[in-house]
Design an enzyme around this catalytic site. Structure first.
Site, PDB file in Angstrom:
ATOM      1  N   ASP A 105      -3.396 -10.393  -2.479  1.00 54.45           N
ATOM      2  CA  ASP A 105      -3.967  -9.918  -1.216  1.00 54.45           C
ATOM      3  C   ASP A 105      -5.404  -9.458  -1.492  1.00 54.45           C
ATOM      4  O   ASP A 105      -5.734  -9.070  -2.609  1.00 54.45           O
ATOM      5  CB  ASP A 105      -3.113  -8.751  -0.702  1.00 54.45           C
ATOM      6  CG  ASP A 105      -3.545  -8.257   0.672  1.00 54.45           C
ATOM      7  OD1 ASP A 105      -2.966  -8.711   1.670  1.00 54.45           O
ATOM      8  OD2 ASP A 105      -4.479  -7.409   0.756  1.00 54.45           O
TER       9      ASP A 105
ATOM     10  N   ASP B 160      -6.010 -12.412   3.621  1.00 54.12           N
ATOM     11  CA  ASP B 160      -7.249 -11.732   4.017  1.00 54.12           C
ATOM     12  C   ASP B 160      -8.371 -12.001   3.018  1.00 54.12           C
ATOM     13  O   ASP B 160      -9.459 -11.452   3.137  1.00 54.12           O
ATOM     14  CB  ASP B 160      -7.010 -10.228   4.242  1.00 54.12           C
ATOM     15  CG  ASP B 160      -6.059  -9.610   3.248  1.00 54.12           C
ATOM     16  OD1 ASP B 160      -5.725 -10.251   2.238  1.00 54.12           O
ATOM     17  OD2 ASP B 160      -5.647  -8.455   3.490  1.00 54.12           O
TER      18      ASP B 160
ATOM     19  N   HIS C 297       0.797  -1.244   0.000  1.00 54.03           N
ATOM     20  CA  HIS C 297       0.000   0.000   0.000  1.00 54.03           C
ATOM     21  C   HIS C 297       0.823   1.285   0.000  1.00 54.03           C
ATOM     22  O   HIS C 297       0.345   2.323  -0.445  1.00 54.03           O
ATOM     23  CB  HIS C 297      -0.940   0.049   1.214  1.00 54.03           C
ATOM     24  CG  HIS C 297      -2.029  -0.967   1.159  1.00 54.03           C
ATOM     25  ND1 HIS C 297      -2.923  -1.045   0.117  1.00 54.03           N
ATOM     26  CD2 HIS C 297      -2.363  -1.973   2.017  1.00 54.03           C
ATOM     27  CE1 HIS C 297      -3.762  -2.051   0.329  1.00 54.03           C
ATOM     28  NE2 HIS C 297      -3.447  -2.633   1.479  1.00 54.03           N
TER      29      HIS C 297
ATOM     30  N   HIS D 156      -6.742  -6.773  -0.669  1.00 51.89           N
ATOM     31  CA  HIS D 156      -6.784  -5.333  -0.946  1.00 51.89           C
ATOM     32  C   HIS D 156      -5.948  -4.957  -2.168  1.00 51.89           C
ATOM     33  O   HIS D 156      -4.924  -5.582  -2.438  1.00 51.89           O
ATOM     34  CB  HIS D 156      -6.268  -4.565   0.282  1.00 51.89           C
ATOM     35  CG  HIS D 156      -7.039  -4.852   1.534  1.00 51.89           C
ATOM     36  ND1 HIS D 156      -6.609  -5.774   2.471  1.00 51.89           N
ATOM     37  CD2 HIS D 156      -8.211  -4.361   1.984  1.00 51.89           C
ATOM     38  CE1 HIS D 156      -7.494  -5.830   3.464  1.00 51.89           C
ATOM     39  NE2 HIS D 156      -8.478  -4.988   3.190  1.00 51.89           N
TER      40      HIS D 156
HETATM   41  C1  OKP Z   1      -3.459  -4.077   4.502  1.00 56.04           C
HETATM   42  B1  OKP Z   1      -3.222  -5.284   3.600  1.00 56.04           B
HETATM   43  C2  OKP Z   1     -11.267  -1.376   6.969  1.00 56.04           C
HETATM   44  C3  OKP Z   1     -10.092  -0.533   7.464  1.00 56.04           C
HETATM   45  C4  OKP Z   1      -8.843  -1.001   6.774  1.00 56.04           C
HETATM   46  C5  OKP Z   1      -6.422  -0.844   6.726  1.00 56.04           C
HETATM   47  C6  OKP Z   1      -6.388  -2.117   5.971  1.00 56.04           C
HETATM   48  C7  OKP Z   1      -5.011  -2.406   5.461  1.00 56.04           C
HETATM   49  C8  OKP Z   1      -4.877  -3.715   4.747  1.00 56.04           C
HETATM   50  N1  OKP Z   1     -12.511  -0.901   7.441  1.00 56.04           N
HETATM   51  N2  OKP Z   1      -7.659  -0.505   7.366  1.00 56.04           N
HETATM   52  O1  OKP Z   1      -3.507  -5.129   2.245  1.00 56.04           O
HETATM   53  O2  OKP Z   1      -3.697  -6.523   4.098  1.00 56.04           O
HETATM   54 ZN    ZN Z   2      -4.888  -6.864   2.550  1.00 54.55          ZN
END
Ligand code: OKP
Ligand code: ZN
Length: 389
Positions: free
Chosen positions: A238, A325, A201, A240
């Site tokens: 991932d 995740d 990120h 995200h």
């Molecule tokens: C990092 B990785 C959700 C809040 C999310 C940050 C998530 C970071 C994910 N309501 N806050 O890509 O696993």
């Molecule tokens: Zn993630």
């Protein structure tokens, strides 16, 4: 499979804001502990190699820092290294506290007006200048874990592609008389770096989404020192979207970024299929957003597409950003992938790697601590048995 680990990656332990609450961050040392116990279990077929950034010779530390500096702004890196002690000296943060931003750089509604790119003088404002969310606190050991994490990616590439020059120091440098024997062992074709904190990120000058230094970018820059023009593919699995990795290579036709991620999920402002690259990099960024609640059936269909994209690119090196995740019970991910599904997913994903091409698997997210070990073992089984195509 060989996994690289550094105990310093366990030190960083911060807080995040979710809704109206500050909570211990989901991205916790317990995640890595769970993975280590699974990989080191008596019946495990995997090996964990312990590295230590701290005991590297200065030359290697400098080389790693130079590599990191190719992707991240000097002011930003200085901030990561010093902000905690600066605040601590002024008694602005507790010894075990975390620094979180309070005000971000923001676009104004005045056409063609740009906010000054200078870091603000105000000490609190600078925390916001160098971050994009409130999940990425900086505490006393954050930099130590971050640099140890980046070092795993750096050493991982050196393990896959042993540099001919002996100037690259590793913590396990063989004694001269063993060196020839060592050189006779062929390098592994694939390996896993247990990076924590994760990296996909953060961009060139902003921490976010638990990420401070982009470990995939460290791997790519390290590889580039030996193979300056070879094509590299990044497959981001991932849950995200890896906005930081996308951004770093958005204009670069020699790096293909392909990501499967939850649609309309964090980081919210990136990850659309319409983001295809810019300039020379046009066509070399492939986003495959997938609806939340998707199960393994829908996932496999889109994974097929991702694999075809990577294969069509004919990469000389493949980097996987691996997150768990996507698991059905993940507190911040929303796919419905089960433990047993990871084997098939990884087997299919391995088809993205052309025959004879080496790959580096870099750990990103995954927050169900109790299932992380099992999920990873399932994935590794499929990855090792899967064939490069
Ligand atoms: C990092 B990785 C959700 C809040 C999310 C940050 C998530 C970071 C994910 N309501 N806050 O890509 O696993
Ligand atoms: Zn993630």
């Amino acid at each position: 499979m060989l996994a690289l680990h550094d105990a310093d990656c366990l030190l960083h332990e911060t807080v995040e804001f979710i809704g109206a609450k500050a909570i211990p961050a989901h991205e916790s040392p317990a995640r890595l502990q769970a993975i280590l116990s699974a990989l080191k279990a008596p019946d495990s077929s995997h090996q964990v190699q312990e590295l230590s950034y701290t005991s590297l010779p200065e030359t290697a530390k400098n080389d790693l820092f130079t590599t990191i500096s190719q992707n991240h702004d000097a002011g930003y890196l200085h901030h990561l290294q010093t902000v905690f002690s600066t605040w601590r000296d002024k008694d602005l943060v507790e010894a075990d506290g975390s620094i979180l931003p309070e005000c971000w750089r923001f676009p104004t509604s005045i056409k063609d007006y740009h906010v000054s790119p200078q870091a603000p003088r105000d000490i609190y404002a600078r925390a916001g200048f160098y971050a994009f969310d409130m999940s990425t606190g900086i505490m006393k050991t954050t930099w130590q874990s971050t640099i140890a994490s980046a070092n795993l990616a750096y050493q991982g590439v050196h393990t896959l592609f042993p540099p001919s020059s002996s100037s690259i120091a590793t913590t396990t440098s063989p004694a001269p008389e063993e060196a020839t024997e060592e050189a006779a062992t062929p390098p592994p074709t694939t390996l896993l770096t247990l990076c924590r904190p994760p990296g996909h990120h953060c961009d060139g000058a902003r921490a976010g989404g638990y990420c401070y230094v982009n470990n995939v970018a460290v791997a790519i820059s390290t590889y580039r020192t030996q193979f300056p023009t070879a094509r590299i593919a990044v497959l981001d699995l991932d849950f995200h979207h890896g906005n930081g990795t996308q951004e770093l290579y958005y204009a670069d036709p020699s790096v293909l970024y392909v990501s499967i991620h939850g649609e309309h999920e964090f980081p919210y402002y990136t990850g659309a299929a319409t983001e295809t690259g810019i300039g020379e990099g046009e066509g070399f960024n492939v986003n495959l957003p997938l609806a939340p609640e998707s199960g393994v059936g829908a996932y496999m269909e889109v994974l097929d597409k991702a694999v075809r994209e990577v294969r069509g690119f004919e990469p000389a090196f493949v980097v996987v950003s691996l997150g768990f995740d996507t698991y059905e019970l993940d507190p911040i991910g929303r796919f419905r992938i089960a433990t047993g599904d990871y084997e098939g997913i990884a087997r299919r994903a391995k088809g993205a790697v052309p025959e004879g091409v080496r790959s580096l698997v870099v750990l990103e997210g995954g927050y169900v601590v109790e299932k992380l070990g099992e999920n990873l073992l399932s994935w590794l089984k499929g990855w090792e048995e899967g064939t490069e195509e």
